[in-house]
Design a protein around this motif. Structure first.
Motif, mmCIF file in Angstrom:
data_model
loop_
_atom_site.group_PDB
_atom_site.id
_atom_site.type_symbol
_atom_site.label_atom_id
_atom_site.label_comp_id
_atom_site.label_asym_id
_atom_site.label_seq_id
_atom_site.Cartn_x
_atom_site.Cartn_y
_atom_site.Cartn_z
ATOM 1 N N GLU A 135 36.370 -9.756 -64.157
ATOM 2 C CA GLU A 135 36.549 -8.946 -62.955
ATOM 3 C C GLU A 135 37.347 -9.634 -61.855
ATOM 4 O O GLU A 135 37.710 -9.002 -60.866
ATOM 5 C CB GLU A 135 35.183 -8.531 -62.422
ATOM 6 N N CYS A 136 37.604 -10.928 -61.993
ATOM 7 C CA CYS A 136 38.403 -11.650 -61.005
ATOM 8 C C CYS A 136 39.062 -12.854 -61.688
ATOM 9 O O CYS A 136 38.991 -12.982 -62.910
ATOM 10 C CB CYS A 136 37.548 -12.088 -59.809
ATOM 11 N N LYS A 137 39.664 -13.722 -60.928
ATOM 12 C CA LYS A 137 40.401 -14.853 -61.506
ATOM 13 C C LYS A 137 39.537 -16.086 -61.740
ATOM 14 O O LYS A 137 40.042 -17.112 -62.181
ATOM 15 C CB LYS A 137 41.572 -15.213 -60.603
ATOM 16 N N TYR A 138 38.259 -16.016 -61.478
ATOM 17 C CA TYR A 138 37.373 -17.152 -61.646
ATOM 18 C C TYR A 138 37.291 -17.570 -63.113
ATOM 19 O O TYR A 138 37.246 -16.735 -64.006
ATOM 20 C CB TYR A 138 35.976 -16.801 -61.138
ATOM 21 N N GLN A 139 37.303 -18.872 -63.350
ATOM 22 C CA GLN A 139 37.118 -19.424 -64.694
ATOM 23 C C GLN A 139 36.049 -20.503 -64.609
ATOM 24 O O GLN A 139 36.140 -21.407 -63.776
ATOM 25 C CB GLN A 139 38.407 -20.041 -65.231
ATOM 26 N N ALA A 140 35.074 -20.417 -65.488
ATOM 27 C CA ALA A 140 33.992 -21.400 -65.515
ATOM 28 C C ALA A 140 34.175 -22.346 -66.690
ATOM 29 O O ALA A 140 34.748 -21.982 -67.714
ATOM 30 C CB ALA A 140 32.647 -20.681 -65.625
ATOM 31 N N THR A 141 33.662 -23.553 -66.534
ATOM 32 C CA THR A 141 33.699 -24.496 -67.646
ATOM 33 C C THR A 141 32.459 -24.355 -68.514
ATOM 34 O O THR A 141 32.438 -24.823 -69.642
ATOM 35 C CB THR A 141 33.811 -25.950 -67.144
ATOM 36 N N TYR A 142 31.421 -23.717 -67.984
ATOM 37 C CA TYR A 142 30.200 -23.462 -68.743
ATOM 38 C C TYR A 142 29.901 -21.970 -68.705
ATOM 39 O O TYR A 142 30.062 -21.316 -67.673
ATOM 40 C CB TYR A 142 29.003 -24.218 -68.157
ATOM 41 N N LYS A 143 29.446 -21.432 -69.831
ATOM 42 C CA LYS A 143 29.115 -20.010 -69.912
ATOM 43 C C LYS A 143 28.018 -19.646 -68.917
ATOM 44 O O LYS A 143 28.062 -18.589 -68.290
ATOM 45 C CB LYS A 143 28.688 -19.647 -71.333
ATOM 46 N N SER A 144 27.044 -20.537 -68.732
ATOM 47 C CA SER A 144 25.955 -20.259 -67.790
ATOM 48 C C SER A 144 26.486 -20.125 -66.362
ATOM 49 O O SER A 144 25.978 -19.319 -65.581
ATOM 50 C CB SER A 144 24.892 -21.352 -67.858
ATOM 51 N N HIS A 145 27.529 -20.887 -66.014
ATOM 52 C CA HIS A 145 28.127 -20.778 -64.686
ATOM 53 C C HIS A 145 28.828 -19.435 -64.522
ATOM 54 O O HIS A 145 28.788 -18.841 -63.436
ATOM 55 C CB HIS A 145 29.111 -21.913 -64.440
ATOM 56 N N LEU A 146 29.480 -18.947 -65.587
ATOM 57 C CA LEU A 146 30.128 -17.640 -65.530
ATOM 58 C C LEU A 146 29.087 -16.537 -65.331
ATOM 59 O O LEU A 146 29.290 -15.624 -64.530
ATOM 60 C CB LEU A 146 30.927 -17.373 -66.807
ATOM 61 N N ILE A 147 27.968 -16.637 -66.027
ATOM 62 C CA ILE A 147 26.906 -15.634 -65.887
ATOM 63 C C ILE A 147 26.369 -15.633 -64.462
ATOM 64 O O ILE A 147 26.207 -14.570 -63.847
ATOM 65 C CB ILE A 147 25.784 -15.891 -66.911
ATOM 66 N N LYS A 148 26.109 -16.814 -63.903
ATOM 67 C CA LYS A 148 25.622 -16.901 -62.517
ATOM 68 C C LYS A 148 26.654 -16.363 -61.542
ATOM 69 O O LYS A 148 26.308 -15.675 -60.582
ATOM 70 C CB LYS A 148 25.252 -18.341 -62.172
ATOM 71 N N HIS A 149 27.938 -16.688 -61.764
ATOM 72 C CA HIS A 149 29.016 -16.163 -60.921
ATOM 73 C C HIS A 149 29.018 -14.639 -60.942
ATOM 74 O O HIS A 149 29.043 -13.994 -59.893
ATOM 75 C CB HIS A 149 30.373 -16.692 -61.407
ATOM 76 N N HIS A 150 28.991 -14.064 -62.138
ATOM 77 C CA HIS A 150 29.026 -12.611 -62.285
ATOM 78 C C HIS A 150 27.833 -11.953 -61.587
ATOM 79 O O HIS A 150 27.986 -10.969 -60.863
ATOM 80 C CB HIS A 150 29.054 -12.221 -63.766
ATOM 81 N N GLN A 151 26.657 -12.519 -61.787
ATOM 82 C CA GLN A 151 25.458 -11.948 -61.185
ATOM 83 C C GLN A 151 25.490 -12.018 -59.664
ATOM 84 O O GLN A 151 25.129 -11.059 -58.994
ATOM 85 C CB GLN A 151 24.205 -12.651 -61.711
ATOM 86 N N SER A 152 25.932 -13.137 -59.113
ATOM 87 C CA SER A 152 25.900 -13.277 -57.656
ATOM 88 C C SER A 152 27.091 -12.616 -56.966
ATOM 89 O O SER A 152 26.927 -11.984 -55.929
ATOM 90 C CB SER A 152 25.812 -14.748 -57.252
ATOM 91 N N VAL A 153 28.287 -12.712 -57.543
ATOM 92 C CA VAL A 153 29.487 -12.193 -56.892
ATOM 93 C C VAL A 153 29.708 -10.709 -57.173
ATOM 94 O O VAL A 153 30.003 -9.925 -56.267
ATOM 95 C CB VAL A 153 30.728 -13.018 -57.305
ATOM 96 N N HIS A 154 29.552 -10.298 -58.423
ATOM 97 C CA HIS A 154 29.921 -8.932 -58.799
ATOM 98 C C HIS A 154 28.739 -7.965 -58.847
ATOM 99 O O HIS A 154 28.922 -6.761 -58.724
ATOM 100 C CB HIS A 154 30.669 -8.945 -60.136
ATOM 101 N N ILE A 155 27.552 -8.474 -59.070
ATOM 102 C CA ILE A 155 26.369 -7.611 -59.103
ATOM 103 C C ILE A 155 25.579 -7.723 -57.806
ATOM 104 O O ILE A 155 24.871 -6.805 -57.419
ATOM 105 C CB ILE A 155 25.474 -7.957 -60.322
ATOM 106 N N GLY A 156 25.706 -8.859 -57.124
ATOM 107 C CA GLY A 156 24.982 -9.074 -55.880
ATOM 108 C C GLY A 156 23.542 -9.512 -56.077
ATOM 109 O O GLY A 156 22.716 -9.420 -55.169
#
Length: 169
Positions: A135-156
């Motif tokens: 959904e954005c240009k963010y790239q994580a080095t760990y899958k768990s970081h991507l999940i946390k990013h998605h939950q906090s930034v895109h889902i709120g």
């Protein structure tokens, strides 16, 4: 800590046979781990927590989740105030903190506190593995970081402290 014990990749053999997922780039050294990956990552059959949105590929993971998160089950360290949510976490804590066990990277000076952290380090730092956000240009080095990013930034979704009313995004 008197002396840091270095372990040269115990249980991690680069030449060991790999089991590859047919649907993505995932590789495992054990067939059971490949099966678990395929069930959790690609099959729609998921076990669900009846108290929140958590889902897992195995019922035992749901039981552990409920005990740790909803029932507050903890495994206390006998040497400090740390309390783990799983026996495995307590064992890892004791090995890395109190026994000083480290897993050195053969390609740089990094020393991981667990075999899985060493594997993730190799994949992200030396193999360039990234987990891009859809959904954005963010790239994580760990899958768990991507999940946390998605939950906090895109889902709120907020992260709640289990001991007080504090919330973080």
């Amino acid at each position: 800590m008197d002396e840091i014990l270095l372990i040269n990749n115990i249980g991690f053999d680069i030449n060991k046979e790999r089991y590859s997922c047919d649907l993505c780039e995932f590789q495992a050294t054990k067939k059971t781990n490949l099966n678990l990956h395929q069930m959790s990552a690609h099959n729609k059959k998921q076990f669900k927590c009846n108290q929140c949105d958590f889902q897992a590929a195995k019922q035992s993971l749901i039981v552990a989740h409920v005990q740790a998160l909803h029932e507050g089950l903890r495994y206390p360290c006998q040497e400090c105030e740390y309390q783990a949510t799983t026996k495995t976490s307590l064992k890892s804590h004791n090995q890395s903190i109190h026994q000083g066990i480290r897993y050195p990277c053969k390609e740089c000076e990094h020393q991981a506190t667990s075999k899985s952290n060493l594997t993730r380090h190799r994949q992200s730092v030396h193999q360039g593995r990234k987990y891009p956000c859809q959904e954005c240009k963010y790239q994580a080095t760990y899958k768990s970081h991507l999940i946390k990013h998605h939950q906090s930034v895109h889902i709120g979704r907020k992260h709640l402290c289990l001991e007080c009313d504090y919330q973080a995004s």
